[in-house]
Write a protein that holds these residues in place. Structure first.
Motif, PDB file in Angstrom:
ATOM      1  N   ALA A  76      -4.772   8.421   7.493  1.00 55.50           N
ATOM      2  CA  ALA A  76      -4.388   7.704   6.328  1.00 55.50           C
ATOM      3  C   ALA A  76      -3.284   6.663   6.775  1.00 55.50           C
ATOM      4  N   LEU A  77      -2.499   6.884   7.661  1.00 51.56           N
ATOM      5  CA  LEU A  77      -1.641   5.993   8.165  1.00 51.56           C
ATOM      6  C   LEU A  77      -2.059   4.893   8.840  1.00 51.56           C
ATOM      7  N   ALA A  78      -3.265   5.187   9.753  1.00 53.28           N
ATOM      8  CA  ALA A  78      -3.736   4.293  10.466  1.00 53.28           C
ATOM      9  C   ALA A  78      -4.640   3.404   9.606  1.00 53.28           C
ATOM     10  N   ALA A  79      -5.140   3.653   8.444  1.00 51.62           N
ATOM     11  CA  ALA A  79      -5.881   2.877   7.617  1.00 51.62           C
ATOM     12  C   ALA A  79      -4.828   1.932   6.875  1.00 51.62           C
ATOM     13  N   ALA A 118       1.025  -1.228  -0.021  1.00 48.68           N
ATOM     14  CA  ALA A 118      -0.049   0.020  -0.154  1.00 48.68           C
ATOM     15  C   ALA A 118       0.819   1.119  -0.112  1.00 48.68           C
ATOM     16  N   LEU A 119       0.459   2.091  -0.730  1.00 45.89           N
ATOM     17  CA  LEU A 119       1.403   3.291  -0.878  1.00 45.89           C
ATOM     18  C   LEU A 119       0.737   4.505  -0.075  1.00 45.89           C
ATOM     19  N   LEU A 120       1.398   4.990   0.726  1.00 47.93           N
ATOM     20  CA  LEU A 120       1.095   5.901   1.735  1.00 47.93           C
ATOM     21  C   LEU A 120       1.716   7.351   1.439  1.00 47.93           C
ATOM     22  N   TRP A 121       0.848   8.221   0.959  1.00 46.68           N
ATOM     23  CA  TRP A 121       1.178   9.439   0.355  1.00 46.68           C
ATOM     24  C   TRP A 121       0.829  10.573   1.489  1.00 46.68           C
ATOM     25  N   PHE A 122       2.287  10.854   1.860  1.00 46.61           N
ATOM     26  CA  PHE A 122       2.126  12.140   2.860  1.00 46.61           C
ATOM     27  C   PHE A 122       2.153  13.308   2.292  1.00 46.61           C
ATOM     28  N   ARG A 123       1.357  14.379   2.758  1.00 51.28           N
ATOM     29  CA  ARG A 123       1.305  15.688   2.110  1.00 51.28           C
ATOM     30  C   ARG A 123       1.491  17.100   2.999  1.00 51.28           C
ATOM     31  N   GLN A 124       0.257  17.275   3.661  1.00 53.74           N
ATOM     32  CA  GLN A 124       0.272  18.453   4.678  1.00 53.74           C
ATOM     33  C   GLN A 124      -0.092  17.813   5.923  1.00 53.74           C
ATOM     34  N   GLY A 155      -7.805  -0.258 -11.155  1.00 55.44           N
ATOM     35  CA  GLY A 155      -8.227  -1.290 -10.262  1.00 55.44           C
ATOM     36  C   GLY A 155      -7.312  -1.181  -8.866  1.00 55.44           C
ATOM     37  N   VAL A 156      -7.018   0.032  -8.499  1.00 56.56           N
ATOM     38  CA  VAL A 156      -6.278   0.368  -7.194  1.00 56.56           C
ATOM     39  C   VAL A 156      -7.185   1.071  -6.294  1.00 56.56           C
ATOM     40  N   THR A 157      -7.353   0.412  -5.281  1.00 57.19           N
ATOM     41  CA  THR A 157      -8.101   0.885  -4.151  1.00 57.19           C
ATOM     42  C   THR A 157      -7.490   2.041  -3.645  1.00 57.19           C
ATOM     43  N   VAL A 158      -8.442   3.342  -3.552  1.00 57.80           N
ATOM     44  CA  VAL A 158      -7.718   4.712  -3.111  1.00 57.80           C
ATOM     45  C   VAL A 158      -8.705   4.969  -1.935  1.00 57.80           C
ATOM     46  N   GLU A 159      -8.129   5.327  -0.804  1.00 57.24           N
ATOM     47  CA  GLU A 159      -8.933   5.613   0.181  1.00 57.24           C
ATOM     48  C   GLU A 159      -8.120   6.953   0.749  1.00 57.24           C
ATOM     49  N   THR A 160      -9.164   7.894   1.035  1.00 57.31           N
ATOM     50  CA  THR A 160      -8.659   9.314   1.591  1.00 57.31           C
ATOM     51  C   THR A 160      -9.508   9.655   2.938  1.00 57.31           C
ATOM     52  N   PHE A 161      -8.819  10.565   3.566  1.00 56.51           N
ATOM     53  CA  PHE A 161      -9.447  10.813   4.909  1.00 56.51           C
ATOM     54  C   PHE A 161      -9.284  12.434   5.357  1.00 56.51           C
ATOM     55  N   ASN A 162      -9.951  12.535   6.527  1.00 55.51           N
ATOM     56  CA  ASN A 162      -9.746  14.123   6.883  1.00 55.51           C
ATOM     57  C   ASN A 162      -8.708  13.991   8.018  1.00 55.51           C
ATOM     58  N   GLY A 163      -7.624  14.456   7.579  1.00 59.61           N
ATOM     59  CA  GLY A 163      -6.503  14.396   8.801  1.00 59.61           C
ATOM     60  C   GLY A 163      -6.342  15.880   9.162  1.00 59.61           C
ATOM     61  N   ALA A 164      -6.977  17.124   8.354  1.00 61.34           N
ATOM     62  CA  ALA A 164      -6.408  18.327   8.744  1.00 61.34           C
ATOM     63  C   ALA A 164      -7.413  19.359   9.377  1.00 61.34           C
ATOM     64  N   TRP A 174      -4.371   8.537   1.397  1.00 62.22           N
ATOM     65  CA  TRP A 174      -3.928   9.914   1.609  1.00 62.22           C
ATOM     66  C   TRP A 174      -4.842  10.792   2.323  1.00 62.22           C
ATOM     67  N   ASN A 175      -4.514  11.690   3.225  1.00 58.93           N
ATOM     68  CA  ASN A 175      -5.370  12.664   3.731  1.00 58.93           C
ATOM     69  C   ASN A 175      -5.611  13.689   2.980  1.00 58.93           C
ATOM     70  N   ARG A 176      -7.133  14.259   2.923  1.00 61.95           N
ATOM     71  CA  ARG A 176      -7.267  15.330   1.993  1.00 61.95           C
ATOM     72  C   ARG A 176      -6.738  16.653   2.226  1.00 61.95           C
ATOM     73  N   ARG A 177      -6.631  17.171   0.996  1.00 64.72           N
ATOM     74  CA  ARG A 177      -6.119  18.649   1.043  1.00 64.72           C
ATOM     75  C   ARG A 177      -7.265  19.556   0.388  1.00 64.72           C
ATOM     76  N   TYR A 178      -7.091  20.829   0.744  1.00 65.59           N
ATOM     77  CA  TYR A 178      -8.407  21.629   0.401  1.00 65.59           C
ATOM     78  C   TYR A 178      -7.946  22.902  -0.350  1.00 65.59           C
ATOM     79  N   PHE A 179      -6.926  22.951  -0.838  1.00 64.62           N
ATOM     80  CA  PHE A 179      -6.302  24.219  -1.603  1.00 64.62           C
ATOM     81  C   PHE A 179      -6.789  24.065  -3.024  1.00 64.62           C
ATOM     82  N   PRO A 180      -7.362  25.221  -3.918  1.00 63.71           N
ATOM     83  CA  PRO A 180      -7.643  25.105  -5.320  1.00 63.71           C
ATOM     84  C   PRO A 180      -6.362  24.417  -5.846  1.00 63.71           C
ATOM     85  N   GLY A 181      -6.706  23.710  -6.924  1.00 62.13           N
ATOM     86  CA  GLY A 181      -5.706  22.913  -7.651  1.00 62.13           C
ATOM     87  C   GLY A 181      -5.489  21.816  -7.100  1.00 62.13           C
ATOM     88  N   HIS A 182      -4.946  21.713  -5.640  1.00 63.75           N
ATOM     89  CA  HIS A 182      -4.873  20.414  -5.107  1.00 63.75           C
ATOM     90  C   HIS A 182      -6.203  19.549  -5.328  1.00 63.75           C
TER      91      HIS A 182
END
Ligand code: FAD
Length: 480
Positions: free
Chosen positions: A21-24, A6-12, A120-129, A97-105
């Motif tokens: 996202a890390l916990a999931a 599983a890829l864990l994509w860190f952002r903000q 076919g990849v499972t993508v899960e996103t979360f509120n971490g911010a 990944w945890n969601r971002r909220y800026f325009p463009g992102h």
């Protein structure tokens, strides 16, 4: 079970604790590959000061991950290409990944999610911010809030979306495969010669541990003084958590819960905590404003302000940036910003009002300077802050409320200690005259070693005349 990773994509969200996202990702039991992509192709790439912070924060995160046996993979370029590339390279079955909220992102993330899902990849996103997603709190008529007080009441009543913060993981299953990673040093995020960030180093500890320590110190020693003292730039009565929050080294939920725990134990009073939490919720409010108004960083929310008769004055803009306006509280603020990468909130309001209303320079020019020089530069808070002072934002200060830099200085820096710290030319000035040295008698100036026009500038504008000019400009757009 498949052993595809599983890829864990860190952002903000540069932290391990309370990172949904890390916990999931851990919960899947799959090997986890943590990755950070430095994507400066997006709108609003980090400014120079924020890059300094990012470098140190990534260093800290890498070290924490190493303790768990994992390696942070660093890649630079367009995330829209790098993430699918990494999925292919590692044969990952999941991306978190945890969601971002800026325009463009938001658009980038949505597109990426749908492309990966189609593949076919499972993508899960979360509120971490945020305590609540921008779309979760609505007014009685179903729209987003544009006024802070009812927003704060609704948020306080609803409480945070997640019940509990998640503890720091002790172990992370990871993939041992050799993956190419950039060297952080090669990203050249730190200033080259001259090292203008020298002053940041003794003051800040980027990274999750630094954030945790700052919160602990604040809750143990400072919060009781916050309500009455938070407007005093000469005192250290605010949390200074803003850069840690901007980089997601600590979550608002961790702050909220830790504050509540102190109340429950009887360590702090409800009213002290309430004021602090309400300020934390200004951040949530700003994120809502930006979410529903993508143009917030560029265009006034109140459209009539587009026709305001602004002035282009490169010399005065430069004097403001350098802290050489001749108004001591303004100059102290601008020099605090340059020297420490941070400015006290009260002084942010004063210097912003001075630029917009005394110099009639566009708020966007000030916003851009803050973006480049603030360690806590945050698109939502910065653009809302500037629009608030300019009087053109949501729930903004009325335009005719023009800060008087002398009386503001006298009220909030009564002994002149803040000015003395950042404007050493005025170090010997007595408190009575320090906020308006041009009005001081000659013998006072002589004794303090101040030579106006030589060691310290004359005021670049006369405040009373500038105020009148600003109000005339406002009358013009009101009539139009
Ligand atoms: P505390 O008073 O301890 O507050 C705790 C947290 O609450 C802050 O870290 C911040 O996340 C949030 N908060 C507090 N006040 C505000 C506010 N008015 N608006 C939004 N969030 C708030 N804040 C940024 O984080 N980044 C910016 O780029 C930014 N630009 C600003 C520009 C202008 C013109 C103005 C007037 C304000 C700006 N602010 C910005 C808001 C505020 O000045 C800072 O959040 C605050 O000074 C940070 O110090 P602190 O962490 O000690 O705050």
């Amino acid at each position: 079970m498949s052993s595809r990773p599983a890829l864990l994509w860190f952002r903000q969200d540069l932290r391990l604790a309370d990172n949904p996202a890390l916990a999931a990702a851990r919960k899947t039991g799959l090997p986890v590959i943590p990755v950070y992509v430095f994507d400066d192709s997006l709108a609003h790439p980090p400014g120079a000061a924020a890059r300094w912070w990012l470098h140190h924060s990534l260093e800290a995160l890498s070290a924490e991950l190493e303790k768990l046996g994992a390696k942070l993979i660093l890649r630079r370029g367009s995330a829209a290409e790098i993430i699918p590339g990494l999925v292919e390279e590692t044969n990952a079955a999941h991306v978190f990944w945890n969601r971002r909220y800026f325009p463009g992102h938001i658009e980038t993330d949505k597109k990426l999610k749908s492309e990966l899902t189609e593949a076919g990849v499972t993508v899960e996103t979360f509120n971490g911010a945020l305590l609540r997603e921008p779309w979760e709190l609505k007014t009685g008529s179903g729209g987003p809030y544009r006024v802070f007080t009812p927003f704060w009441k609704a948020l306080k009543q609803a409480g945070p979306a997640r019940a509990d913060t998640e503890a720091n993981p002790r172990k992370l299953e990871t993939k041992k495969a050799k993956l190419k990673s950039d060297s952080l040093k090669d990203w050249a995020l730190l200033p080259q010669e001259p090292n203008w960030a020298e002053g940041f180093e003794p003051l800040w500890t980027p990274g999750e541990a630094g954030a945790r320590e700052r919160l602990r110190d604040f809750l143990n020693d400072i919060i009781q003084d916050y309500k009455d003292g938070r407007d005093r730039p000469d005192k250290d009565y605010t949390s200074r958590l803003s850069p840690h929050l901007a980089f997601g080294e600590i979550s608002p939920l961790q702050i909220w819960r830790a504050t509540q725990a102190k109340i429950s134990k009887g360590d702090i009073s409800d009213s002290a905590a309430d004021k602090f939490l309400s300020e934390l919720c200004w951040r949530e409010f700003c994120y809502c404003l930006l979410f529903y108004n993508e143009g917030l960083p560029e265009a006034p929310l109140r459209e009539e302000f587009s026709d305001y008769p602004w002035r282009d004055d490169a010399r005065e803009l430069a004097a403001w940036r350098k802290g050489e306006t001749g108004y001591p509280i303004v100059d102290a603020g601008m020099r605090q910003l340059w020297r420490t990468g941070w400015m006290h909130n009260r002084v942010r309001m004063i210097v912003a009002s001075f630029l917009i209303k005394d110099l009639l320079i566009r708020w966007q020019d000030g916003e851009a300077w803050f973006w480049d020089t603030l360690l806590d530069a945050d698109l939502a808070n910065n653009s809302s802050g500037w629009q608030w002072v300019a009087g053109c934002g949501a729930d903004a200060a009325p335009y005719f409320r023009i800060f008087n830099p002398v009386t503001q200085g006298e009220k909030f820096d009564p002994d002149g200690a803040y000015v003395r710290e950042f404007v050493p030319e005025l170090k010997e000035m007595p408190a009575k005259h320090i906020h308006a040295p041009w009005k001081a008698p000659d013998d006072v100036l002589d004794k303090a070693g101040v030579k106006l026009g030589k060691s310290y500038p004359h005021p670049i504008v006369d405040h009373a005349a500038a105020r009148k000019r600003a109000l005339e400009g406002y009358e013009k757009i009101k009539r139009a």
